[in-house]
Write an enzyme that holds these catalytic residues in place. Structure first.
Site, PDB file in Angstrom:
ATOM      1  N   GLY A 127      -6.274  -3.143  -7.271  1.00 16.72           N
ATOM      2  CA  GLY A 127      -5.190  -2.599  -6.454  1.00 16.72           C
ATOM      3  C   GLY A 127      -4.749  -1.197  -6.879  1.00 16.72           C
ATOM      4  N   ARG A 184      -7.419   0.103  12.707  1.00 17.53           N
ATOM      5  CA  ARG A 184      -8.831   0.451  12.614  1.00 17.53           C
ATOM      6  C   ARG A 184      -9.637  -0.448  13.545  1.00 17.53           C
ATOM      7  NH1 ARG A 184      -8.880   1.379   6.890  1.00 17.53           N
ATOM      8  NH2 ARG A 184      -6.735   1.579   6.232  1.00 17.53           N
ATOM      9  N   ASP A 253     -14.124  -0.417   9.231  1.00 16.10           N
ATOM     10  CA  ASP A 253     -12.722  -0.435   8.765  1.00 16.10           C
ATOM     11  C   ASP A 253     -12.232   0.977   8.472  1.00 16.10           C
ATOM     12  OD1 ASP A 253     -14.685  -0.882   6.549  1.00 16.10           O
ATOM     13  OD2 ASP A 253     -12.930  -0.442   5.331  1.00 16.10           O
ATOM     14  N   ASN A 254     -13.124   1.948   8.532  1.00 15.08           N
ATOM     15  CA  ASN A 254     -12.720   3.328   8.289  1.00 15.08           C
ATOM     16  C   ASN A 254     -12.773   4.169   9.561  1.00 15.08           C
ATOM     17  OD1 ASN A 254     -12.389   2.649   5.623  1.00 15.08           O
ATOM     18  ND2 ASN A 254     -14.384   3.411   4.986  1.00 15.08           N
ATOM     19  N   ASP A 263      -9.499   7.396   5.314  1.00 16.88           N
ATOM     20  CA  ASP A 263     -10.182   6.849   4.136  1.00 16.88           C
ATOM     21  C   ASP A 263     -11.167   7.821   3.522  1.00 16.88           C
ATOM     22  OD1 ASP A 263      -8.790   4.655   3.648  1.00 16.88           O
ATOM     23  OD2 ASP A 263     -10.267   3.192   4.323  1.00 16.88           O
TER      24      ASP A 263
HETATM   25  P1  AMP Z   1     -12.772   1.709   1.264  1.00 14.78           P
HETATM   26  O1  AMP Z   1     -14.192   1.869   0.836  1.00 14.78           O
HETATM   27  O2  AMP Z   1     -11.817   2.598   0.570  1.00 14.78           O
HETATM   28  O3  AMP Z   1     -12.636   1.736   2.739  1.00 14.78           O
HETATM   29  O4  AMP Z   1     -12.349   0.244   0.781  1.00 14.78           O
HETATM   30  C1  AMP Z   1     -12.972  -0.933   1.221  1.00 14.78           C
HETATM   31  C2  AMP Z   1     -12.081  -2.115   0.939  1.00 14.78           C
HETATM   32  O5  AMP Z   1     -11.911  -2.291  -0.460  1.00 14.78           O
HETATM   33  C3  AMP Z   1     -10.694  -2.008   1.532  1.00 14.78           C
HETATM   34  O6  AMP Z   1     -10.332  -3.269   1.988  1.00 14.78           O
HETATM   35  C4  AMP Z   1      -9.863  -1.542   0.350  1.00 14.78           C
HETATM   36  O7  AMP Z   1      -8.528  -1.922   0.471  1.00 14.78           O
HETATM   37  C5  AMP Z   1     -10.541  -2.288  -0.797  1.00 14.78           C
HETATM   38  N1  AMP Z   1     -10.359  -1.631  -2.104  1.00 14.78           N
HETATM   39  C6  AMP Z   1     -10.866  -0.441  -2.508  1.00 14.78           C
HETATM   40  N2  AMP Z   1     -10.513  -0.188  -3.782  1.00 14.78           N
HETATM   41  C7  AMP Z   1      -9.757  -1.236  -4.207  1.00 14.78           C
HETATM   42  C8  AMP Z   1      -9.079  -1.584  -5.428  1.00 14.78           C
HETATM   43  N3  AMP Z   1      -9.110  -0.794  -6.489  1.00 14.78           N
HETATM   44  N4  AMP Z   1      -8.413  -2.750  -5.458  1.00 14.78           N
HETATM   45  C9  AMP Z   1      -8.378  -3.578  -4.399  1.00 14.78           C
HETATM   46  N5  AMP Z   1      -8.982  -3.315  -3.237  1.00 14.78           N
HETATM   47  C10 AMP Z   1      -9.667  -2.167  -3.131  1.00 14.78           C
HETATM   48 MG    MG Z   2     -11.335   1.599   4.090  1.00 13.10          MG
END
Ligand code: AMP
Ligand code: MG
Length: 486
Positions: A127, A184, A253-254, A263
């Protein structure tokens, strides 16, 4: 702890009307020693917030989530998404929305912390976020904004005084992100996966009210929404292609319903022109390479259209045909807008049959000669700005002669010049510059970051003493890599 509203937030959290299964009430973690790294005063002014006269301790406390402002309602959102083509249930794993701020002229913005602790959707993640990547998002999203490209923006970065463990120990940080919404394609996929048509309809109405109210009373509402998202995404990708931006992780999702770039993970700007450019360390097959971005946007749009099939027509075959025909309009619409954008970059007025060949010949020349994308267009826009012998090469000069002949058709030098100046930035956030600024920012020295931000806030203006920021770096033996999930 709730604090007085010294910042003058004007929260009106419409997202609370979304289906309950989509939201999880979530408080940010209290952090150890919050410290301001950077505050975006120009954005705060645009939002009508009062940050200028507040001391850094107060700002650090608010933008770390240690003190939540009155009226905030902190939530994380569920969503799903295709990551590199594979469907997964996701959600805000490290993001917490604190409120929806309404400005004096009635614009609405969601204010969200990124990196403020675990949520219901964190899966194996901690998180948290690290200083480098958050400051990187701050710099690049602001640069995108000033390049006139729709984007989420960055209001603050706060150091938490805590360590974040990645490949090594890093400084923890929280970014405050500002978006018209965080909806998204993946948000729709979540309900489609759950086969929850009623929630899906609520979400669609919410989306239309918020982003596309002009669609409200249209017949074929759902088909119109697909059409609108297609238009927004085509405009966005054409803009990315215009400045050589590579998002790096165009998972569903992005892809935001608003048409904003969202993102900022392993994104990067291209220096030497190579359509296959890819920087992300995890994109082994080039799925999200520069040239592939329109193809992926269409693929993502198809995933969106799939979600709406149950609503498009009670006859499934008919619904599929409607969705497919709509999505298949993508290619010709994109082609048209891309060509228009390239014509603008070259100042070519009107449409001539030979335009596409002329454009493709220039791109091919850039590719073969490893010419810098930004600087090549700069050289054409401002004859003497870029001092590089590559632009004296015979084949380039020959191409230029053909281009000049084309410009003499529908000749209007003033219009051509104006259009080129608006289309071709003289400066972009080059990877080596951003990395260099981040390295020194780690030590607490923000001079390079601030200079970069200042110069990038006027990317279409001739500025003095910025040659060092315009120089194309020599192609490196070790390709530049960006890392996701940091
Ligand atoms: P992203 O690649 O940033 O689009 O993230 C993909 C997914 O991973 C999303 O659901 C983010 O919320 C989750 N995520 C990315 N980094 C973390 C982290 N450090 N802790 C928890 N969830 C994460
Ligand atoms: Mg994302």
């Amino acid at each position: 702890m709730a604090v007085d509203n010294k910042i003058e937030w004007n929260f009106n959290n419409t997202y609370l009307s979304l289906p309950k299964i989509m939201l999880s009430e979530q408080k940010p973690d209290i952090v150890k020693k919050p410290e301001v790294v950077i505050i975006n005063h120009s954005l705060s002014e645009e939002l009508g917030l009062n940050l200028l006269n507040l001391d850094n301790d107060y700002l650090a406390s608010v933008f770390s989530g240690n003190s939540l402002p009155d009226g905030s309602k902190t939530i994380s959102m569920a969503y799903a998404g295709h990551q590199f083509g594979h469907f997964t249930i996701l959600g805000d794993g490290r993001a917490i929305t604190i409120g929806e701020h309404v400005t004096q002229n009635n614009q609405r913005f969601e204010i969200q912390f990124k990196g403020s602790g675990k949520t219901k959707f964190s899966r194996d993640g901690d998180g948290k976020a690290a200083l480098g990547p958050m400051l990187r998002e701050y710099i690049i999203s602001e640069a995108m904004h000033y390049l006139n490209i729709p984007t989420t923006r960055s209001l603050a970065v706060i150091k938490t005084g805590e360590k974040v463990i990645r490949e090594k120990e890093l400084k923890g940080a929280i970014l405050t992100r500002v978006a018209t919404s965080h909806l998204r394609v993946g948000t729709f996929q979540y309900f489609a996966y759950k086969k929850d048509d009623s929630s899906l309809k609520t979400l669609i109405n919410f989306t239309i009210n918020k982003h596309y109210p002009s669609l409200k009373n249209k017949e074929n509402l759902y088909l119109n929404l697909i059409d609108k998202l297609m238009e927004k995404q085509i405009d966005l990708i054409v803009n990315w292609m215009r400045v050589g931006f590579i998002h790096g992780v165009m998972n569903t999702d992005n892809m935001a319903l608003s048409g904003e770039t969202i993102d900022y993970g392993p994104c990067a700007f291209m220096d030497q022109y190579d359509p296959k450019s890819v920087f992300s360390s995890i994109d082994h097959f080039g799925r999200y390479a520069y040239y592939n971005q329109p193809t992926i946007a269409k693929w993502n749009l198809a995933r969106f259209a799939e979600c709406l099939i149950p609503l498009l027509d009670s006859n499934k075959d008919k619904a599929i045909k409607l969705a497919t025909d709509k999505v298949n309009e993508f290619d010709s619409n994109y082609e048209k807008k891309w060509l228009g954008m390239m014509r603008d970059k070259l100042g070519m007025i009107g449409n001539q049959k030979e335009d596409e060949v002329l454009i493709l010949d220039l791109l091919q020349w850039m590719h073969i000669n490893k010419a810098d994308y930004t600087n090549t267009f700069c050289n054409l826009t401002y004859e003497n700005m870029i001092n590089d012998k590559i632009f004296h090469k015979d084949d380039f000069l020959k191409w230029k002669e053909r281009w000049k002949i084309r410009l003499s058709v529908n000749n209007n030098d003033k219009t051509s010049e104006k259009t080129m100046k608006k289309s071709n930035p003289v400066v972009i956030p080059r990877n080596h510059l951003v990395e260099d600024a981040l390295k020194t920012a780690e030590t607490g020295d923000l001079e390079k970051t601030n200079r970069l931000l200042k110069v990038l806030s006027e990317p279409y203006k001739i500025q003095s003493s910025i040659q060092d920021l315009q120089t194309s770096p020599k192609p490196s033996k070790i390709p530049y890599k960006t890392f996701c999930g940091t």
